[in-house]
Scaffold this motif. Sequence first.
Motif, short mmCIF file in Angstrom:
data_model
loop_
_atom_site.label_atom_id
_atom_site.label_comp_id
_atom_site.label_asym_id
_atom_site.label_seq_id
_atom_site.Cartn_x
_atom_site.Cartn_y
_atom_site.Cartn_z
N ARG A 6 0.84 -1.20 0.00
CA ARG A 6 0.00 0.00 0.00
C ARG A 6 0.87 1.24 0.00
NH1 ARG A 6 -5.08 -1.72 3.91
NH2 ARG A 6 -5.58 0.46 3.97
N GLU A 7 1.90 1.21 0.85
CA GLU A 7 2.78 2.38 0.94
C GLU A 7 3.55 2.61 -0.36
OE1 GLU A 7 5.07 2.12 4.54
OE2 GLU A 7 3.22 2.17 5.72
N ASN A 8 4.03 1.49 -0.96
CA ASN A 8 4.76 1.63 -2.22
C ASN A 8 3.89 2.26 -3.29
OD1 ASN A 8 7.13 0.62 -1.31
ND2 ASN A 8 6.80 -1.46 -2.05
N ALA A 9 2.65 1.77 -3.36
CA ALA A 9 1.74 2.30 -4.39
C ALA A 9 1.47 3.78 -4.14
CB ALA A 9 0.43 1.51 -4.37
N LEU A 10 1.15 4.09 -2.90
CA LEU A 10 0.78 5.47 -2.57
C LEU A 10 1.97 6.43 -2.73
CD1 LEU A 10 -1.61 7.07 -1.74
CD2 LEU A 10 -1.22 6.44 0.63
N ASN A 11 3.13 6.00 -2.25
CA ASN A 11 4.30 6.87 -2.39
C ASN A 11 4.68 7.07 -3.85
OD1 ASN A 11 4.40 7.16 0.33
ND2 ASN A 11 5.93 5.56 0.67
N GLY A 12 4.56 5.98 -4.64
CA GLY A 12 4.86 6.08 -6.07
C GLY A 12 3.91 7.02 -6.78
N PHE A 13 2.66 7.00 -6.35
CA PHE A 13 1.66 7.88 -6.96
C PHE A 13 1.91 9.33 -6.53
CE2 PHE A 13 -2.91 9.44 -6.97
CZ PHE A 13 -3.01 9.49 -8.35
N ARG A 14 2.21 9.50 -5.24
CA ARG A 14 2.45 10.87 -4.75
C ARG A 14 3.67 11.50 -5.42
NH1 ARG A 14 1.40 9.64 1.17
NH2 ARG A 14 -0.71 10.37 1.51
N SER A 15 4.72 10.67 -5.64
CA SER A 15 5.96 11.24 -6.18
C SER A 15 5.87 11.44 -7.70
CB SER A 15 7.12 10.30 -5.86
OG SER A 15 6.99 9.12 -6.62
N GLY A 16 4.84 10.85 -8.33
CA GLY A 16 4.71 11.01 -9.77
C GLY A 16 5.30 9.84 -10.56
N ARG A 17 5.85 8.84 -9.83
CA ARG A 17 6.37 7.65 -10.53
C ARG A 17 5.24 6.95 -11.27
NH1 ARG A 17 7.78 2.56 -8.29
NH2 ARG A 17 7.36 3.36 -6.20
N PHE A 18 4.06 6.93 -10.65
CA PHE A 18 2.87 6.44 -11.33
C PHE A 18 1.97 7.64 -11.60
CE2 PHE A 18 4.01 2.91 -8.41
CZ PHE A 18 4.37 1.98 -9.37
N SER A 19 1.48 7.75 -12.83
CA SER A 19 0.59 8.88 -13.10
C SER A 19 -0.87 8.48 -12.93
CB SER A 19 0.83 9.43 -14.49
OG SER A 19 0.61 8.42 -15.44
N ILE A 20 -1.11 7.17 -12.82
CA ILE A 20 -2.50 6.71 -12.64
C ILE A 20 -2.54 5.75 -11.46
CG2 ILE A 20 -4.38 5.34 -13.65
CD1 ILE A 20 -3.52 6.27 -16.39
N MET A 21 -3.53 5.94 -10.60
CA MET A 21 -3.75 4.95 -9.54
C MET A 21 -5.21 4.52 -9.59
SD MET A 21 -2.58 4.78 -5.64
CE MET A 21 -3.68 5.88 -4.82
N VAL A 22 -5.41 3.19 -9.60
CA VAL A 22 -6.78 2.66 -9.58
C VAL A 22 -7.04 2.18 -8.15
CG1 VAL A 22 -8.42 1.12 -10.70
CG2 VAL A 22 -6.37 1.84 -11.94
N ALA A 23 -8.14 2.60 -7.57
CA ALA A 23 -8.34 2.31 -6.15
C ALA A 23 -9.80 2.02 -5.83
CB ALA A 23 -7.87 3.49 -5.30
N THR A 24 -10.00 1.32 -4.73
CA THR A 24 -11.36 1.15 -4.21
C THR A 24 -11.63 2.26 -3.20
OG1 THR A 24 -10.46 -0.31 -2.54
CG2 THR A 24 -11.43 -1.36 -4.49
N ASP A 25 -12.88 2.38 -2.78
CA ASP A 25 -13.26 3.48 -1.89
C ASP A 25 -12.47 3.52 -0.59
OD1 ASP A 25 -15.34 5.19 -2.90
OD2 ASP A 25 -16.52 3.37 -3.08
N ILE A 26 -12.42 2.39 0.10
CA ILE A 26 -11.82 2.41 1.43
C ILE A 26 -10.34 2.73 1.35
CG2 ILE A 26 -11.23 0.99 3.44
CD1 ILE A 26 -13.96 -0.29 3.17
N GLY A 85 -9.10 9.58 2.21
CA GLY A 85 -8.15 10.45 2.88
C GLY A 85 -6.87 10.72 2.11
N ILE A 86 -6.73 10.14 0.93
CA ILE A 86 -5.49 10.38 0.20
C ILE A 86 -5.32 11.87 -0.08
CG2 ILE A 86 -4.36 10.09 -2.05
CD1 ILE A 86 -5.59 7.34 -2.20
N ASP A 87 -4.21 12.40 0.34
CA ASP A 87 -3.93 13.81 0.08
C ASP A 87 -2.75 13.86 -0.87
OD1 ASP A 87 -3.71 16.52 0.11
OD2 ASP A 87 -2.60 16.58 1.99
N CYS A 88 -3.01 14.13 -2.11
CA CYS A 88 -1.93 14.16 -3.10
C CYS A 88 -2.21 15.36 -4.00
CB CYS A 88 -1.95 12.84 -3.88
SG CYS A 88 -0.88 12.86 -5.30
#
Length: 409
Positions: free
Chosen positions: A279-299, A303-306
Amino acid sequence: MTFTTFSFDQRINASVEACGYQAPTPIQSQTIPLILQGHDVMGLAQTGTGKTAAFALPILQRLLAKRSAGNAPSVLVLAPTRELAQQINENFTAFARRTGIRSSVVMGGVGMKPQIKAFKSSQVIVACPGRLVGLMAQNAVNLSAIDTLVLDEADRMLDMGFMPDIKRILAQLPAKRQNLLFSATMPNSIRVFAERILSDPKTVRINTAKPVTSIEHAFYNTCNSEKNALLENLIKNTEHQSMLIFTRTKHKAKSLARRLSQNGHNATFLQGNMSQRQRENALNGFRSGRFSIMVATDIAARGIDCDRISHVINYDMPDTVEAYTHRTGRTGRAGRSGKAISLVTRDDAAQLRAIQRTMNISVKPQSVQIPVEERDRNERKAPRPRRKPVNRSAANKGRTPARRGPRAA
Ligand code: AMP
């Protein structure tokens, strides 16, 4: 108005400045004085409005003023998801950097021992209810000095079924305390809950039912078999920084992220079945711009702040108007502009009307003509039905009619 109005300790003012905040947001300017005066507060504001600083800054100020640091925490913040709990803890840590006040996070998915230790050295604990109850069951934590309780995203905590855990936690807290409850929406369940917990509260309401004006809303007609092609088309033709795409199920989040990666996009996914590290890898990668797309479920996405999220896409429409508010609130944060795009099938018609009515959005759904070859390329191959002879009357005995399964995250 500036932050100096609140007469914060200069160490807090310095941290606020270091965060780059120049002026308080509306929820901050209205809530901070009330918390400083010791009132219970009910804060109704959408995500992304600066709620965290609205409670964290005055709490730190009050901690500095009394400063008789015992060996048990005096502030407890409850939050529905690990991501949000971590985010709140990061905020507390940043604001308290110069003060010597310590904040720690208590959540599932990581070892318990360091969290038990943190109770002895931290004044602020930010916790997910489930893990905190787990520690309480082991008699491992001391909540007897808590004099400030924050329930953040309370509506979501109730939706997620945390009420029994919250009741267990409340039973362990001293009765005399300051209570702060924040919620993006105000369903009846929250009204009742707030009446039970808050004592003579002051209510601060920031445009709860209205869409955040920095978010542009768009709706596209589609059907399930064309969603992938439409999504590809939208991604291709939309200038975007980062896109957060919501699906109904965990499985879909994963498979859609894989499909997008195969199509050449930098995509990752976030859902409740992943380990904490994933979870942290995905979120950090998305926040830093390594991933430009994140697919996620509601839960998982709660609270994601990016800052980078320029677009939120509802690949599957949310179940409730509240969920629409939460999802789309991931973009257009802190005064930036963002776009919320929803793919709407016939089955979603009633839901779309409810969202548009409640949020006062008058944009009509549009249709996009997808070229045949694009549609064929992206069309999902339906699994072939298994041809097994069945005795229908026996097979149907005792079965309830098929219905949509619960929306897992
Ligand atoms: P929150 O609603 O607490 O998740 O905050 C949303 C975003 O707004 C975060 O990125 C905060 O760092 C940012 N923020 C909070 N308060 C302010 C402020 N007064 N000025 C500028 N940005 C802020």
